[in-house]
Design a protein around this motif. Structure first.
Motif, PDB file in Angstrom:
ATOM      1  N   ASP A 176       0.851  -1.189   0.000  1.00 51.95           N
ATOM      2  CA  ASP A 176       0.000   0.000   0.000  1.00 51.95           C
ATOM      3  C   ASP A 176       0.890   1.245   0.000  1.00 51.95           C
ATOM      4  OD1 ASP A 176      -1.803   2.075   0.588  1.00 51.95           O
ATOM      5  OD2 ASP A 176      -3.114   0.701   1.707  1.00 51.95           O
ATOM      6  N   GLN A 181       3.572   6.006   2.505  1.00 51.02           N
ATOM      7  CA  GLN A 181       3.963   7.419   2.494  1.00 51.02           C
ATOM      8  C   GLN A 181       3.513   8.129   3.760  1.00 51.02           C
ATOM      9  OE1 GLN A 181       2.222   8.064  -1.519  1.00 51.02           O
ATOM     10  NE2 GLN A 181       3.864   9.549  -1.725  1.00 51.02           N
ATOM     11  N   LEU A 182       2.326   7.752   4.240  1.00 50.04           N
ATOM     12  CA  LEU A 182       1.805   8.383   5.451  1.00 50.04           C
ATOM     13  C   LEU A 182       2.637   8.034   6.681  1.00 50.04           C
ATOM     14  CD1 LEU A 182      -2.043   7.945   4.900  1.00 50.04           C
ATOM     15  CD2 LEU A 182      -0.704  10.048   4.681  1.00 50.04           C
ATOM     16  N   MET A 183       3.456   6.991   6.583  1.00 55.07           N
ATOM     17  CA  MET A 183       4.366   6.664   7.684  1.00 55.07           C
ATOM     18  C   MET A 183       5.718   7.340   7.498  1.00 55.07           C
ATOM     19  SD  MET A 183       2.512   3.672   8.665  1.00 55.07           S
ATOM     20  CE  MET A 183       1.305   4.966   8.616  1.00 55.07           C
ATOM     21  N   GLY A 184       5.803   8.259   6.535  1.00 57.03           N
ATOM     22  CA  GLY A 184       7.066   8.951   6.309  1.00 57.03           C
ATOM     23  C   GLY A 184       8.051   8.158   5.466  1.00 57.03           C
ATOM     24  N   ILE A 185       7.571   7.077   4.843  1.00 56.32           N
ATOM     25  CA  ILE A 185       8.473   6.261   4.026  1.00 56.32           C
ATOM     26  C   ILE A 185       8.560   6.863   2.622  1.00 56.32           C
ATOM     27  CG2 ILE A 185       8.802   3.991   2.981  1.00 56.32           C
ATOM     28  CD1 ILE A 185       7.260   2.881   5.474  1.00 56.32           C
TER      29      ILE A 185
ATOM     30  N   ARG B  45      -6.486  14.733   2.519  1.00 54.10           N
ATOM     31  CA  ARG B  45      -5.423  14.205   1.645  1.00 54.10           C
ATOM     32  C   ARG B  45      -4.564  15.321   1.078  1.00 54.10           C
ATOM     33  NH1 ARG B  45      -5.836   9.136  -0.384  1.00 54.10           N
ATOM     34  NH2 ARG B  45      -5.312   9.815  -2.481  1.00 54.10           N
ATOM     35  N   SER B  48      -2.119  16.117   3.880  1.00 56.45           N
ATOM     36  CA  SER B  48      -1.038  15.134   4.040  1.00 56.45           C
ATOM     37  C   SER B  48      -0.235  14.935   2.762  1.00 56.45           C
ATOM     38  CB  SER B  48      -1.608  13.802   4.529  1.00 56.45           C
ATOM     39  OG  SER B  48      -2.574  13.342   3.633  1.00 56.45           O
ATOM     40  N   LEU B  50      -1.254  13.812  -0.250  1.00 60.00           N
ATOM     41  CA  LEU B  50      -1.640  12.739  -1.162  1.00 60.00           C
ATOM     42  C   LEU B  50      -2.506  13.248  -2.310  1.00 60.00           C
ATOM     43  CD1 LEU B  50      -2.492   9.823   1.321  1.00 60.00           C
ATOM     44  CD2 LEU B  50      -0.423  10.117  -0.047  1.00 60.00           C
ATOM     45  N   ALA B  70       4.465  13.685   0.239  1.00 65.29           N
ATOM     46  CA  ALA B  70       3.708  13.192   1.397  1.00 65.29           C
ATOM     47  C   ALA B  70       4.615  12.681   2.513  1.00 65.29           C
ATOM     48  CB  ALA B  70       2.754  12.087   0.949  1.00 65.29           C
ATOM     49  N   HIS B  71       5.699  11.982   2.159  1.00 67.49           N
ATOM     50  CA  HIS B  71       6.512  11.408   3.238  1.00 67.49           C
ATOM     51  C   HIS B  71       7.223  12.495   4.042  1.00 67.49           C
ATOM     52  CE1 HIS B  71       9.575  11.564   0.003  1.00 67.49           C
ATOM     53  NE2 HIS B  71      10.416  11.753   0.987  1.00 67.49           N
ATOM     54  N   ALA B  74       4.630  13.874   6.484  1.00 66.25           N
ATOM     55  CA  ALA B  74       4.478  12.941   7.610  1.00 66.25           C
ATOM     56  C   ALA B  74       5.616  13.139   8.616  1.00 66.25           C
ATOM     57  CB  ALA B  74       4.466  11.501   7.099  1.00 66.25           C
ATOM     58  N   ARG B  75       6.828  13.363   8.098  1.00 64.31           N
ATOM     59  CA  ARG B  75       7.979  13.501   8.993  1.00 64.31           C
ATOM     60  C   ARG B  75       7.947  14.795   9.798  1.00 64.31           C
ATOM     61  NH1 ARG B  75      12.946  11.065   5.282  1.00 64.31           N
ATOM     62  NH2 ARG B  75      11.851   9.139   4.729  1.00 64.31           N
ATOM     63  N   GLN B  80      -1.966  10.891   9.199  1.00 62.34           N
ATOM     64  CA  GLN B  80      -3.317  10.694   8.698  1.00 62.34           C
ATOM     65  C   GLN B  80      -3.708   9.235   8.837  1.00 62.34           C
ATOM     66  OE1 GLN B  80      -4.166  11.729   4.568  1.00 62.34           O
ATOM     67  NE2 GLN B  80      -6.090  10.612   4.757  1.00 62.34           N
ATOM     68  N   HIS B  86      -6.796   0.700   5.630  1.00 68.59           N
ATOM     69  CA  HIS B  86      -5.488   0.488   5.012  1.00 68.59           C
ATOM     70  C   HIS B  86      -4.425  -0.061   5.954  1.00 68.59           C
ATOM     71  CE1 HIS B  86      -6.374   2.283   1.072  1.00 68.59           C
ATOM     72  NE2 HIS B  86      -7.291   2.919   1.770  1.00 68.59           N
ATOM     73  N   GLY B 100       4.890   2.067  11.525  1.00 67.06           N
ATOM     74  CA  GLY B 100       4.428   3.391  11.900  1.00 67.06           C
ATOM     75  C   GLY B 100       5.538   4.256  12.492  1.00 67.06           C
ATOM     76  N   ARG B 146      -0.910   2.693  14.808  1.00 65.23           N
ATOM     77  CA  ARG B 146       0.198   2.835  13.864  1.00 65.23           C
ATOM     78  C   ARG B 146       0.531   4.315  13.640  1.00 65.23           C
ATOM     79  NH1 ARG B 146      -0.988   0.519   7.965  1.00 65.23           N
ATOM     80  NH2 ARG B 146      -2.083   2.506   7.858  1.00 65.23           N
TER      81      ARG B 146
END
Ligand code: ATP
Ligand code: MG
Lengths: 297, 237
Positions: A176, A181-185, B45, B48, B50, B70-71, B74-75, B80, B86, B100, B146
């Motif tokens: 997914d 991406q939402l985990m900062g990856i 979205r 964040s 997306l 987006a990443h 998040a950092r 989100q 998901h 997470g 997460r």
């Protein structure tokens, strides 16, 4: 068939099977990251062999260093393919991307022809010495290297995916992208890494097999076909299926040589591929919904 | 902390968000409510990273974040919890949680896990189970866990009550209440207006990509007839 013949068949089957499994694992890495079948996977293998042969023969490097250089270079080519082509058209359809890899395969092949010519390249086995005879069967020392390192790499990959942070991130991106991406990856970087690993795996396969088969500029397509068949046999997307499929295909091929003219060997692989796709389109090991996510086996 | 100004989100020719402005202060709990297709998810979205920001600006802690990948957002501490959960289904509960905090959060992984397990003991019992085999409610808890394990500065949730049985919805909201008491900043998107208005300090009513009403949740509760009109008459408060 005598027991010596059967043993011989097993040895040959497992040796080529390791190579097919490595090529299949390389396919899976890129497939899981991008949904693309990388048609240049076979070229990675050829390049691994040819670059090592040149590094040893022309540049005079010691074998261990030549091997490292070759694997690093092929890994870098993987990164380059992603950087220069795939990542630019990430929004393109999977078909577009696959055509790009097909074009790249042709470019690599023709460049190799212009660079090293049509003759096979060669370097000595990792350890010199006569083959071992066990119960009347012949075991080349290089075959031990192929199977040994092949299995070692497969085990290492399993641990990478199930126990390392980066391995887990690669799985997450395959499952997914958005959630990852939402985990900062950084998904782009993770995809890049898949290409590097895939190139390095292909390069390694070429390094291992070349002392047994030599390396010729045009072997890539057949190798890619075998690796693809290995994946299809087991079910695309799973590491375990590429390995099972690779060994199964190696053994089937080896067995076919015992009963059919050896010129038909490649047709056997192709027939196996077609049969596998007809009978179990999702592969022997399971459904398509499960594909890719179980790279950790 | 979060400041959204004249946000517009278009997908090709489709306008999902037309003109949305709001702010969330540190420690505040804000809800965005609205009917299907109002542009709630698109707003989250866009924040964040997306969804594409067509025009307008999004600031987080004084810095523009629209346009960042987006990443990177998040950092910065923007988490989100996506609509539809998901989870990473084929991976274990514990691997989901570890992901997470793969690139986020501080301290040792074990401490992070401990923190989440202490609020969600059910997840501890299932830590080695594949996330995809959890019930809907457990999956919703897992995705919240997460997000929390990455120690977000703002936690955004997109319809966490979707498809859950009433008592599970209550469990989710009591969890959010607990978080609020620890000072967690929360931006909640909900179709379940009753629960959202009860939970949030302030609420925003969104309809066809625009803000129709905004104010203290208690005031909106007092004007429930107008609110339900904007919710399309299908939602009653
Ligand atoms: N990726 C997309 N491509 C095209 N149109 C989209 C996309 N995502 C959303 N839309 C459209 O944008 C509008 C707003 O959608 P959005 O998902 O933001 O609404 P929502 O308020 O979250 O609705 P729901 O309550 O159903 O989740 C809808 O008309 C939707 O069809
Ligand atoms: Mg939505």
């Amino acid at each position: 068939m005598t027991s010596a013949e059967i043993l011989q068949l097993l040895i040959t089957g497992l040796t080529v099977g390791s190579i097919y499994a490595l090529v299949g694992l390389g396919f899976n890495l890129i497939f899981n990251a991008t949904d693309v079948i990388n048609f240049a996977q076979g070229e990675f293998v050829v390049l691994g062999g040819i670059l090592t042969a040149i590094a040893v023969g022309t540049a005079g490097l010691p074998l261990w260093l030549a091997v490292i250089v070759a694997i690093v270079l092929v890994g870098a080519l993987g990164a380059l393919i992603d950087f220069a082509a795939i990542s630019r058209v990430r929004r393109g359809s999977v078909m577009t991307l696959a055509m790009i890899t097909l074009g790249l395969a042709v470019i690599v092949k023709t460049s190799l022809l212009l660079w090293v010519g049509p003759d096979p390249l060669y370097f000595d086995p990792f350890t010199p010495g006569p083959p071992i005879r066990i119960f009347g069967a012949v075991l080349q020392l290089q075959a031990i290297w192929v199977i040994g390192i092949g299995v070692l790499v497969m085990v290492a990959l399993k641990f990478f995916f199930s126990h390392s942070r980066v391995g887990r991130e690669m799985l997450a991106c395959a499952i997914d992208r958005e959630a990852a991406q939402l985990m900062g990856i950084n998904v782009g970087a993770t995809v890049r890494l898949s290409f590097i690993l895939s190139g390095a795996l292909g390069g390694l396969a070429g390094v291992l097999i070349t002392p047994l088969t030599n390396a010729t500029y045009d072997q890539g397509f057949t190798l890619a076909l075998k690796g693809f068949a290995a994946c299809a046999l087991g079910g695309f997307g799973r590491a375990s299926s590429a390995i099972v499929g690779g060994f199964a295909l190696g053994l089937i091929e080896a067995a076919s040589v015992a009963v059919l003219p050896s010129g038909l060997k490649d047709s056997v692989a192709l027939s196996v591929l077609i049969l596998a796709l007809m009978i179990r389109p999702s592969g022997l090991l399971g459904g398509r919904e499960e594909r890719r996510h179980t790279q950790a086996m | 902390m979060l400041n959204v100004q004249s946000l517009a989100v278009h997908y090709g020719g489709i306008v999902a968000v037309r003109d949305v402005s709001f702010a969330v202060a540190r420690g505040e709990c804000v809800a965005i409510i609205g009917p299907n297709g109002a542009g709630k998810s698109s707003t989250l979205r866009a924040i964040s990273g997306l969804a594409p920001v067509t025009s307008g600006s999004i600031e987080f802690e004084g810095k523009r974040i629209d346009g960042l990948p987006a990443h990177m957002i998040a950092r910065l501490g923007v988490a989100q919890v996506p609509e539809g959960r998901h989870v990473f289904g084929p991976l274990t509960v514990e691997d989901n949680l570890l992901l997470g905090r793969s690139r986020l959060g501080t301290g040792k992984p074990a401490d992070g896990l401990e923190r989440v397990y202490s609020v969600m003991p059910k997840l501890r019992d299932r830590r080695m189970q594949k996330a995809g085999s959890l019930s809907g409610g457990e999956q919703q808890m897992l995705v919240i866990g997460r997000a929390l394990i990455g120690e977000p500065k703002i936690l955004m949730l997109d319809e966490p009550s979707m498809g859950l049985a009433p008592q599970i919805v209550d469990a989710v909201f009591s969890l959010l209440d607990g978080l609020r008491r620890t000072g967690q900043t929360i931006l909640l998107v909900e179709q379940n207006a009753t629960q959202a208005l009860e939970f949030a300090d302030r609420s925003i009513v969104l309809n066809v990509g625009e803000v129709r009403m905004a104010g203290a949740s208690s005031d909106l509760r007092a004007r429930s007839d107008v609110v339900s009109a904007y919710l399309g008459g299908t939602e009653h408060i």
